[in-house]
Design a protein around this motif. Structure first.
Motif, mmCIF file in Angstrom:
data_model
loop_
_atom_site.group_PDB
_atom_site.id
_atom_site.type_symbol
_atom_site.label_atom_id
_atom_site.label_comp_id
_atom_site.label_asym_id
_atom_site.label_seq_id
_atom_site.Cartn_x
_atom_site.Cartn_y
_atom_site.Cartn_z
ATOM 1 N N UNK A 268 14.139 13.324 -49.957
ATOM 2 C CA UNK A 268 14.379 14.740 -50.224
ATOM 3 C C UNK A 268 13.254 15.631 -49.722
ATOM 4 N N UNK A 269 12.084 15.051 -49.448
ATOM 5 C CA UNK A 269 10.920 15.831 -49.042
ATOM 6 C C UNK A 269 10.603 15.691 -47.547
ATOM 7 N N UNK A 270 11.456 15.028 -46.782
ATOM 8 C CA UNK A 270 11.169 14.842 -45.353
ATOM 9 C C UNK A 270 10.950 16.176 -44.646
ATOM 10 N N UNK A 271 11.855 17.110 -44.848
ATOM 11 C CA UNK A 271 11.736 18.395 -44.155
ATOM 12 C C UNK A 271 10.497 19.161 -44.613
ATOM 13 N N UNK A 272 10.189 19.078 -45.900
ATOM 14 C CA UNK A 272 8.981 19.727 -46.414
ATOM 15 C C UNK A 272 7.734 19.147 -45.759
ATOM 16 N N UNK A 296 18.060 0.036 -38.496
ATOM 17 C CA UNK A 296 19.434 0.513 -38.402
ATOM 18 C C UNK A 296 19.599 1.919 -38.940
ATOM 19 N N UNK A 297 20.723 2.131 -39.576
ATOM 20 C CA UNK A 297 21.052 3.451 -40.105
ATOM 21 C C UNK A 297 20.359 3.672 -41.459
ATOM 22 N N UNK A 298 20.362 4.915 -41.958
ATOM 23 C CA UNK A 298 19.740 5.186 -43.257
ATOM 24 C C UNK A 298 20.308 4.304 -44.364
ATOM 25 N N UNK A 299 19.459 4.003 -45.348
ATOM 26 C CA UNK A 299 19.880 3.162 -46.460
ATOM 27 C C UNK A 299 19.268 3.654 -47.758
ATOM 28 N N UNK A 300 18.912 2.723 -48.638
ATOM 29 C CA UNK A 300 18.219 3.112 -49.863
ATOM 30 C C UNK A 300 17.270 2.002 -50.287
ATOM 31 N N UNK A 301 16.292 2.362 -51.075
ATOM 32 C CA UNK A 301 15.268 1.418 -51.510
ATOM 33 C C UNK A 301 15.828 0.488 -52.577
ATOM 34 N N UNK A 319 16.564 7.867 -37.048
ATOM 35 C CA UNK A 319 17.466 9.011 -36.912
ATOM 36 C C UNK A 319 17.135 10.116 -37.905
ATOM 37 N N UNK A 320 16.887 9.759 -39.163
ATOM 38 C CA UNK A 320 16.613 10.799 -40.156
ATOM 39 C C UNK A 320 15.192 11.334 -40.039
ATOM 40 N N UNK A 321 14.271 10.515 -39.520
ATOM 41 C CA UNK A 321 12.913 11.000 -39.265
ATOM 42 C C UNK A 321 12.939 12.071 -38.179
ATOM 43 N N UNK A 322 13.649 11.774 -37.098
ATOM 44 C CA UNK A 322 13.719 12.727 -36.006
ATOM 45 C C UNK A 322 14.516 13.973 -36.395
#
Length: 419
Positions: A268-272, A296-301, A319-322
């Protein structure tokens, strides 16, 4: 019923190597077949609830049973056990051992989403959970010179497998320093500075000033001591502060480096995080982000990691980092994927912990030692057989800020290692 389900689970999950299981009722089964390169492990389940716990959540259930002495490894060790299970289910082959039931997935996702609200107060608590457990533990586990609690770098032209942990961590620091393209007089922000190893290395080799920030009180205190001892106190300052506070204060830096911290930010804080970095970086500045990543694709811990190791943390997909960083005009100028370097690093940490077993149990207790070694075994093998790797992403805000080709990285790296 649980015993029958566990039997099916293991028959499906273990084909190569051998796993012997002695159940609480005295019966036993052997799974898999002997094969070169695969471990042979024997475990004993102390009560009839262990099969149920493993079936409900394989990683958390097995971990807690092992921590509580209800899953006893009679032949081999926890690294061998986890290696056996992961090696039979490689990520590349689509391996996946008996995923949780749909209802459990919904509960896990709801819990995970709640935990990802990682504000400044929560961040400090989460960091303390892992890093304020005592510097003495890390002194026994990490390399002696740099105290690097992040992926080392094992270049073949520097010795590869024959390198010591300390040498591999030196190589990692040089590799990152080269990507920062440092110039005399630069100001550098080290976000998540740990015990100061990166800041000290940069200050020793360059005419710059480094500000290291961390949310761990124990790390900050020892980092300041190490900076003094290294003789670079005039070039390095260590502050106990959140990166968001620095951004709000309008601070600017020529270079930003962050190693092993982004995993703690929370989805939730990536963009911040990237907005803060964009505001902290000068117009012609350069940033290097080093983080654990998903192939691979986004997942969860997973539940074990969330509960015992890194609450509030999340391993990002590229992908979500970029997607988060590109919103703030941070240009990705170099991306490197380290595939198995961290596995080699963590196996060294595991060996260090095993060699200091008695000392660690005396510091904490047997349950902690079991938890910690289970964590290290899982971490090492997920880089060998699972879907984890490391990303090193270089960013700039100006397309002319760096040389046109990446030749300067190797040249600088060699120069740093020759000193």
């Amino acid at each position: 019923m649980s015993k029958k389900l566990l039997n099916t689970f293991l028959q499906k999950g273990v084909k190569k190597g051998r796993l012997g299981v002695v159940f609480a009722d005295g019966s036993s089964s052997v799974y898999g077949q002997e094969e070169e390169g695969f471990p042979e492990i024997v475990v004993r389940l102390a009560d009839n609830k262990v099969p149920r716990d493993i079936i409900m959540d394989p990683r958390l259930g097995a971990a807690e049973a092992f921590m509580d002495g209800r899953l006893i490894i009679e032949e081999g060790d926890v690294m061998g056990l986890v290696t056996l299970l992961r090696a039979n289910n490689k990520w590349e082959k689509g391996g996946n051992i008996s995923p949780p039931k749909f209802t459990r997935k919904l509960v896990n996702r709801a819990t995970f989403a709640f935990e990802q609200v990682n504000n400044a107060i929560g961040s400090k608590d989460n960091v303390a959970h892992h890093y304020d457990i005592g510097n003495d533990l890390y002194a026994l586990m990490l390399d002696e010179e740099h105290w690097q609690y992040s992926c080392a770098y094992w270049p073949e032209d520097q010795g590869g497998d024959d390198m010591t942990l300390g040498e591999a961590q030196t190589a990692k620091l040089a590799h990152i320093a080269a990507k920062l393209a440092l110039q005399p007089g630069n100001t550098v922000l080290d976000i998540g500075c740990g015990w100061g190893g990166m800041a000290i290395f940069l200050a020793k080799h360059h005419d710059i000033h480094v500000t290291g920030i961390t949310l761990s009180e124990e790390q900050a205190a020892l980092a300041r001591e190490r900076v003094e001892k290294a003789g670079v106190a005039d070039k390095v300052s260590i502050e106990l502060v959140d990166y968001r506070d620095f951004a709000e204060a309008g601070r600017k830096f020529d270079r930003i480096v962050s190693v092993g911290m982004f995993e703690h930010v929370g989805k939730a804080q990536f963009e911040t995080f990237f907005l803060s970095c964009a505001n902290l970086l000068t117009d012609d500045g350069t940033m290097l982000l080093h983080t654990i990543g998903r192939m691979g694709s986004p997942g969860m811990t997973d539940a074990f990691t969330r509960k015992y190791i890194f609450p509030g943390g999340y391993i990002p997909a590229l992908s979500e980092t970029m997607a988060a960083s590109e919103k703030y005009r941070l240009m990705a100028t170099d991306i490197e994927i380290l595939r198995v370097h961290y596995a080699k690093t963590i196996r060294q940490w595991y060996a260090n912990c095993m060699s200091h077993r008695d000392a660690i149990i005396e510091m904490y207790d047997q349950r902690f030692f079991n938890m910690w070694t289970f964590y290290l075994a899982g971490a090492a093998t997920v880089f060998e057989y699972g879907g984890m790797c490391n990303f090193q992403i270089q960013y700039t805000r100006d397309r002319h800020a760096l040389p046109l080709t990446r030749d300067y990285i190797g040249e600088t790296e060699k120069r740093l290692l020759s000193k």
